[in-house]
Design a protein around this motif. Sequence first.
Motif, PDB file in Angstrom:
ATOM      1  N   TYR A  64       0.882  -1.127  -0.348  1.00  0.00           N
ATOM      2  CA  TYR A  64       0.248  -0.154   0.152  1.00  0.00           C
ATOM      3  C   TYR A  64       1.358   0.974   0.329  1.00  0.00           C
ATOM      4  O   TYR A  64       0.872   1.737  -0.282  1.00  0.00           O
ATOM      5  N   LEU A  65       1.627   1.323   0.637  1.00  0.00           N
ATOM      6  CA  LEU A  65       2.641   2.083   1.195  1.00  0.00           C
ATOM      7  C   LEU A  65       3.209   2.133  -0.573  1.00  0.00           C
ATOM      8  O   LEU A  65       3.991   4.290  -0.297  1.00  0.00           O
ATOM      9  N   THR A  66       3.672   1.069  -0.697  1.00  0.00           N
ATOM     10  CA  THR A  66       4.983   1.681  -2.226  1.00  0.00           C
ATOM     11  C   THR A  66       3.941   2.072  -3.396  1.00  0.00           C
ATOM     12  O   THR A  66       3.772   3.442  -3.989  1.00  0.00           O
ATOM     13  N   SER A  67       3.185   1.890  -3.854  1.00  0.00           N
ATOM     14  CA  SER A  67       1.957   1.613  -4.168  1.00  0.00           C
ATOM     15  C   SER A  67       1.193   3.613  -4.017  1.00  0.00           C
ATOM     16  O   SER A  67       0.826   4.247  -4.682  1.00  0.00           O
ATOM     17  N   LEU A  68       1.039   3.741  -2.901  1.00  0.00           N
ATOM     18  CA  LEU A  68       1.138   5.224  -2.821  1.00  0.00           C
ATOM     19  C   LEU A  68       2.090   7.011  -2.672  1.00  0.00           C
ATOM     20  O   LEU A  68       1.765   7.326  -2.976  1.00  0.00           O
ATOM     21  N   MET A  69       3.065   6.141  -2.934  1.00  0.00           N
ATOM     22  CA  MET A  69       4.499   6.751  -2.531  1.00  0.00           C
ATOM     23  C   MET A  69       5.383   6.706  -3.392  1.00  0.00           C
ATOM     24  O   MET A  69       6.125   7.717  -4.215  1.00  0.00           O
ATOM     25  N   HIS A  70       4.982   6.204  -4.316  1.00  0.00           N
ATOM     26  CA  HIS A  70       6.081   5.775  -5.723  1.00  0.00           C
ATOM     27  C   HIS A  70       4.899   6.231  -6.924  1.00  0.00           C
ATOM     28  O   HIS A  70       3.866   5.473  -7.294  1.00  0.00           O
ATOM     29  N   ASN A  71       5.516   6.552  -8.067  1.00  0.00           N
ATOM     30  CA  ASN A  71       4.494   6.895  -8.754  1.00  0.00           C
ATOM     31  C   ASN A  71       5.501   6.164 -10.650  1.00  0.00           C
ATOM     32  O   ASN A  71       6.586   5.546 -10.540  1.00  0.00           O
ATOM     33  N   PHE A  72       4.219   5.400 -10.976  1.00  0.00           N
ATOM     34  CA  PHE A  72       4.310   4.195 -11.697  1.00  0.00           C
ATOM     35  C   PHE A  72       3.939   4.742 -12.600  1.00  0.00           C
ATOM     36  O   PHE A  72       2.353   4.744 -13.211  1.00  0.00           O
ATOM     37  N   PRO A  73       4.904   5.167 -13.837  1.00  0.00           N
ATOM     38  CA  PRO A  73       3.731   5.844 -15.595  1.00  0.00           C
ATOM     39  C   PRO A  73       2.804   4.915 -16.090  1.00  0.00           C
ATOM     40  O   PRO A  73       1.853   5.443 -16.295  1.00  0.00           O
ATOM     41  N   GLU A  74       3.118   3.284 -15.684  1.00  0.00           N
ATOM     42  CA  GLU A  74       1.811   2.526 -16.634  1.00  0.00           C
ATOM     43  C   GLU A  74       0.209   2.675 -15.812  1.00  0.00           C
ATOM     44  O   GLU A  74      -0.487   1.972 -16.767  1.00  0.00           O
ATOM     45  N   ASN A  75       0.577   3.306 -14.744  1.00  0.00           N
ATOM     46  CA  ASN A  75      -1.100   3.409 -13.848  1.00  0.00           C
ATOM     47  C   ASN A  75      -1.390   4.989 -14.550  1.00  0.00           C
ATOM     48  O   ASN A  75      -2.490   5.391 -14.455  1.00  0.00           O
ATOM     49  N   GLY A  76      -0.383   5.346 -15.779  1.00  0.00           N
ATOM     50  CA  GLY A  76      -1.487   6.774 -15.864  1.00  0.00           C
ATOM     51  C   GLY A  76      -1.355   7.877 -15.603  1.00  0.00           C
ATOM     52  O   GLY A  76      -1.129   7.696 -14.067  1.00  0.00           O
ATOM     53  N   GLU A  77      -2.338   9.052 -16.155  1.00  0.00           N
ATOM     54  CA  GLU A  77      -3.101  10.049 -15.366  1.00  0.00           C
ATOM     55  C   GLU A  77      -3.788   9.538 -13.915  1.00  0.00           C
ATOM     56  O   GLU A  77      -3.830   9.534 -12.893  1.00  0.00           O
ATOM     57  N   PHE A  78      -5.122   8.720 -14.555  1.00  0.00           N
ATOM     58  CA  PHE A  78      -5.627   8.317 -13.652  1.00  0.00           C
ATOM     59  C   PHE A  78      -4.886   7.830 -12.179  1.00  0.00           C
ATOM     60  O   PHE A  78      -5.546   8.013 -10.862  1.00  0.00           O
ATOM     61  N   GLY A  79      -4.252   6.766 -12.281  1.00  0.00           N
ATOM     62  CA  GLY A  79      -3.439   5.595 -11.087  1.00  0.00           C
ATOM     63  C   GLY A  79      -2.534   7.548 -10.974  1.00  0.00           C
ATOM     64  O   GLY A  79      -2.947   7.458  -9.222  1.00  0.00           O
ATOM     65  N   ARG A  80      -2.188   8.658 -10.864  1.00  0.00           N
ATOM     66  CA  ARG A  80      -1.441   9.400 -10.159  1.00  0.00           C
ATOM     67  C   ARG A  80      -2.489   9.891  -9.585  1.00  0.00           C
ATOM     68  O   ARG A  80      -2.355  10.435  -8.372  1.00  0.00           O
ATOM     69  N   GLU A  81      -3.641  10.903 -10.025  1.00  0.00           N
ATOM     70  CA  GLU A  81      -5.336  11.045  -9.555  1.00  0.00           C
ATOM     71  C   GLU A  81      -5.176  10.739  -8.166  1.00  0.00           C
ATOM     72  O   GLU A  81      -5.519  11.078  -7.199  1.00  0.00           O
ATOM     73  N   MET A  82      -5.666   9.400  -8.456  1.00  0.00           N
ATOM     74  CA  MET A  82      -6.261   8.343  -7.336  1.00  0.00           C
ATOM     75  C   MET A  82      -4.722   8.415  -6.548  1.00  0.00           C
ATOM     76  O   MET A  82      -5.648   8.627  -5.064  1.00  0.00           O
TER      77      MET A  82
END
Length: 100
Positions: free
Chosen positions: A55-73
């Motif tokens: 959870y912390l990893t997915s919250l604190m790191h940018n994953f380009p494959e998640n796109g703009e939607f992932g970043r906004e989440m």
Amino acid sequence: MPPTGAKGLNLAASDIAYLAPALIAYFKNGDAHGIDNYEAKALARVWKSSRFSWYLTSLMHNFPENGEFGREMQKAELEYIAQSTAAQTTIAENYIGLPL
């Protein structure tokens, strides 16, 4: 387990909370219940800690494959945590260590 949250050493140290009483009961009284249940208890804690680190990893790191939607989440989640006492309590409980 990802290193986010530095839970590896904490998990190793917390094993003593399960293992010591189990060994004492076994060697003092011949009671193997704690030893027999040690693996299941320890693994449950490992998976909960792994979930939190994920959870912390997915919250604190940018994953380009998640796109703009992932970043906004991510932004929405961080904003929620900043404004919610309940969310902050959950983060603190998981970071410090879940109850035995």
